[in-house]
Motif scaffolding. Structure first.
Motif, PDB file in Angstrom:
ATOM      1  N   SER A 149       2.525   1.556  -3.589  1.00 26.61           N
ATOM      2  CA  SER A 149       1.610   1.878  -4.694  1.00 26.61           C
ATOM      3  C   SER A 149       1.010   3.280  -4.575  1.00 26.61           C
ATOM      4  O   SER A 149       0.418   3.782  -5.538  1.00 26.61           O
ATOM      5  CB  SER A 149       0.478   0.846  -4.766  1.00 26.61           C
ATOM      6  N   ALA A 150       1.160   3.920  -3.417  1.00 18.64           N
ATOM      7  CA  ALA A 150       0.593   5.259  -3.215  1.00 18.64           C
ATOM      8  C   ALA A 150       1.306   6.272  -4.107  1.00 18.64           C
ATOM      9  O   ALA A 150       2.530   6.382  -4.092  1.00 18.64           O
ATOM     10  CB  ALA A 150       0.714   5.658  -1.748  1.00 18.64           C
ATOM     11  N   LYS A 151       0.539   7.012  -4.904  1.00 15.23           N
ATOM     12  CA  LYS A 151       1.117   8.024  -5.789  1.00 15.23           C
ATOM     13  C   LYS A 151       1.389   9.333  -5.055  1.00 15.23           C
ATOM     14  O   LYS A 151       2.246  10.111  -5.443  1.00 15.23           O
ATOM     15  CB  LYS A 151       0.188   8.266  -6.965  1.00 15.23           C
ATOM     16  N   SER A 152       0.618   9.584  -3.991  1.00 14.95           N
ATOM     17  CA  SER A 152       0.801  10.801  -3.200  1.00 14.95           C
ATOM     18  C   SER A 152       0.254  10.559  -1.803  1.00 14.95           C
ATOM     19  O   SER A 152      -0.301   9.488  -1.512  1.00 14.95           O
ATOM     20  CB  SER A 152       0.087  11.993  -3.851  1.00 14.95           C
ATOM     21  N   ARG A 153       0.385  11.565  -0.946  1.00 14.81           N
ATOM     22  CA  ARG A 153      -0.085  11.448   0.430  1.00 14.81           C
ATOM     23  C   ARG A 153      -1.585  11.208   0.498  1.00 14.81           C
ATOM     24  O   ARG A 153      -2.093  10.620   1.457  1.00 14.81           O
ATOM     25  CB  ARG A 153       0.278  12.738   1.201  1.00 14.81           C
ATOM     26  N   ILE A 154      -2.292  11.619  -0.537  1.00 15.27           N
ATOM     27  CA  ILE A 154      -3.746  11.479  -0.562  1.00 15.27           C
ATOM     28  C   ILE A 154      -4.178  10.015  -0.640  1.00 15.27           C
ATOM     29  O   ILE A 154      -5.323   9.671  -0.320  1.00 15.27           O
ATOM     30  CB  ILE A 154      -4.330  12.290  -1.742  1.00 15.27           C
ATOM     31  N   ASP A 155      -3.266   9.133  -1.070  1.00 13.80           N
ATOM     32  CA  ASP A 155      -3.575   7.707  -1.188  1.00 13.80           C
ATOM     33  C   ASP A 155      -3.384   6.955   0.131  1.00 13.80           C
ATOM     34  O   ASP A 155      -3.701   5.772   0.217  1.00 13.80           O
ATOM     35  CB  ASP A 155      -2.697   7.057  -2.269  1.00 13.80           C
ATOM     36  N   LEU A 198       0.834  -1.201   0.000  1.00 12.69           N
ATOM     37  CA  LEU A 198       0.000   0.000   0.000  1.00 12.69           C
ATOM     38  C   LEU A 198       0.868   1.250   0.000  1.00 12.69           C
ATOM     39  O   LEU A 198       0.582   2.225  -0.686  1.00 12.69           O
ATOM     40  CB  LEU A 198      -0.924  -0.008   1.222  1.00 12.69           C
ATOM     41  N   THR A 232     -12.255  12.471   5.930  1.00 12.40           N
ATOM     42  CA  THR A 232     -12.989  11.775   4.874  1.00 12.40           C
ATOM     43  C   THR A 232     -14.318  11.241   5.394  1.00 12.40           C
ATOM     44  O   THR A 232     -14.534  11.132   6.599  1.00 12.40           O
ATOM     45  CB  THR A 232     -12.177  10.590   4.316  1.00 12.40           C
ATOM     46  N   LYS A 246      -6.189  -2.172   2.750  1.00  9.26           N
ATOM     47  CA  LYS A 246      -6.803  -1.322   1.727  1.00  9.26           C
ATOM     48  C   LYS A 246      -7.782  -0.339   2.363  1.00  9.26           C
ATOM     49  O   LYS A 246      -8.356  -0.613   3.412  1.00  9.26           O
ATOM     50  CB  LYS A 246      -7.542  -2.186   0.689  1.00  9.26           C
ATOM     51  N   THR A 247      -7.926   0.808   1.702  1.00 12.70           N
ATOM     52  CA  THR A 247      -8.903   1.801   2.120  1.00 12.70           C
ATOM     53  C   THR A 247     -10.124   1.713   1.218  1.00 12.70           C
ATOM     54  O   THR A 247      -9.991   1.673  -0.011  1.00 12.70           O
ATOM     55  CB  THR A 247      -8.315   3.229   2.023  1.00 12.70           C
ATOM     56  N   ASP A 249     -11.578   7.493   7.333  1.00 10.99           N
ATOM     57  CA  ASP A 249     -11.560   6.414   6.346  1.00 10.99           C
ATOM     58  C   ASP A 249     -12.034   5.090   6.952  1.00 10.99           C
ATOM     59  O   ASP A 249     -11.793   4.801   8.128  1.00 10.99           O
ATOM     60  CB  ASP A 249     -10.137   6.211   5.801  1.00 10.99           C
TER      61      ASP A 249
END
Length: 355
Positions: free
Chosen positions: A57-63, A54, A109, A85-86, A69
């Motif tokens: 695979s995160a592209k940015s902090r938002i992932d 996880l 969120t 997973k979220t 959540d």
């Protein structure tokens, strides 16, 4: 407690099934401390970390997971678990990350309502309220304006402030309360629905943590007085945390926000300033900037007093900020694309040299 007690519903159950997560335990992130999370499940609270996959695979902090959540996790002992997973978010309140142009910071969120809190004695600022509204509208979150510290001013001044809000901001409920005397609390409590999630947005020192303590009937958050030397609130809440109230509502406390940079807010601006947007359709030029063009319906309305001048100026300021933010994102995407090509060519060269 059941999952429903802290916000789980049929929509989330459907997302859980669609994402093949039925075999995992489901919990909600109620606190975050530097990429270590406290997750609440039916079996209790766990300290959790995310899997390496996880993280990779995160592209940015938002992932990464955030407070609010819903996550799929595996529990390994009485206190520790791993987040796999979220679940897809039903809503997400964000702002520009401070000091990082083009980066987005998640505030919370899966929020249903946001209390937009301002103190009437020194913090009151309608321009900032419009910023909070824009964030809410772009996040599909329903806003509720809460004016605190009403015990520090007289009733006439409270009425003047409330009227000034209603003149510029339409169809948004406004509550005036005192954390000291709890005047206005009963009316505010009536808005809190069981199973719905609320967050509080406001500067430091406006009384968010005191409001949380009073609504819960417990001292859940430390509070402090305003600094007399600077007239600014001291930062007592240093992280986000989710609390289940006795009434059944779910409340997220946030650190005070000195800066409220808007991000990804085209729809938010259109809703907050709907009168300006509607008038802009009648402008002579399709690309009218509403600043100095001949035949601009917006400027004409401002000159006639049909649109509040300060609201108009605030709109222009946020529109420029949005444009700058979107340009910054596009530049970053371009750089990422160029870097990706470099890596791809490097791998090709390495493969050729190998043989």
């Amino acid at each position: 407690m059941k999952l429903e007690d802290f916000g789980y519903n049929d929509k989330l159950q459907k997302l859980r099934v669609e994402n093949n997560l039925s075999d995992f335990e489901i919990g909600r992130v109620i606190a975050e401390h530097k990429e270590r999370y406290i997750v609440k499940t039916e079996n209790g609270e766990y300290e959790a970390e995310i899997t390496g996959n996880l993280r990779f695979s995160a592209k940015s902090r938002i992932d990464f997971p955030a407070v609010g959540d819903w996550v799929a996790l595996s529990s390994y002992d009485a206190e520790f678990s791993v987040i796999h997973k979220t679940l897809p978010r039903l809503s997400m309140i964000t702002r520009q990350a401070i000091g990082q142009f083009g980066e987005i910071q998640i505030i919370a969120t899966n929020i249903d309502y946001a209390f937009l809190i301002q103190a009437v004695d020194r913090d009151f600022n309608i321009n900032r309220l419009e910023r909070y509204l824009t964030i809410c509208f772009s996040s599909k979150v329903k806003p509720i304006i809460v004016l605190t510290k009403t015990d520090l001013i007289n009733e006439q001044k409270i009425a003047e402030i409330t009227d000034s809000i209603k003149q510029r901001i339409k169809d948004i409920p406004v509550f005036a309360i005192s954390n000291a005397t709890q005047d206005g609390y009963e009316a505010l409590k009536m808005t809190i629905e069981k199973g719905k999630t609320y967050c509080m947005l406001g500067s430091s020192g406006v009384g968010k943590s005191t409001l949380l303590n009073n609504l819960s009937g417990k001292t859940l958050m430390k509070t402090d007085s305003i600094s007399q030397s600077t007239n600014k609130g001291r930062h007592i809440t240093s992280h986000r945390e989710l609390i289940v109230l006795e009434s059944g509502g779910i409340l997220i406390d946030n650190p005070g926000m000195r800066e409220v940079g808007i991000a990804d807010t085209s729809s938010g601006l259109e809703t907050t300033f709907d009168r300006i947007i509607c008038l802009s359709l009648n402008c002579k030029f399709k690309d009218c900037t509403h600043t100095n063009e001949i035949g601009c319906s917006v400027i004409e309305a401002v000159e006639k007093g049909e649109i509040d001048k300060k609201s108009y100026e605030n709109y222009l300021k946020m529109e420029r900020e949005k444009a700058h933010f979107e340009t910054t994102i596009e530049e970053r995407r371009k750089k990422d694309k160029e870097f990706g090509k470099v890596i791809k060519n490097y791998k090709k060269d390495m493969k050729k040299n190998k043989f």
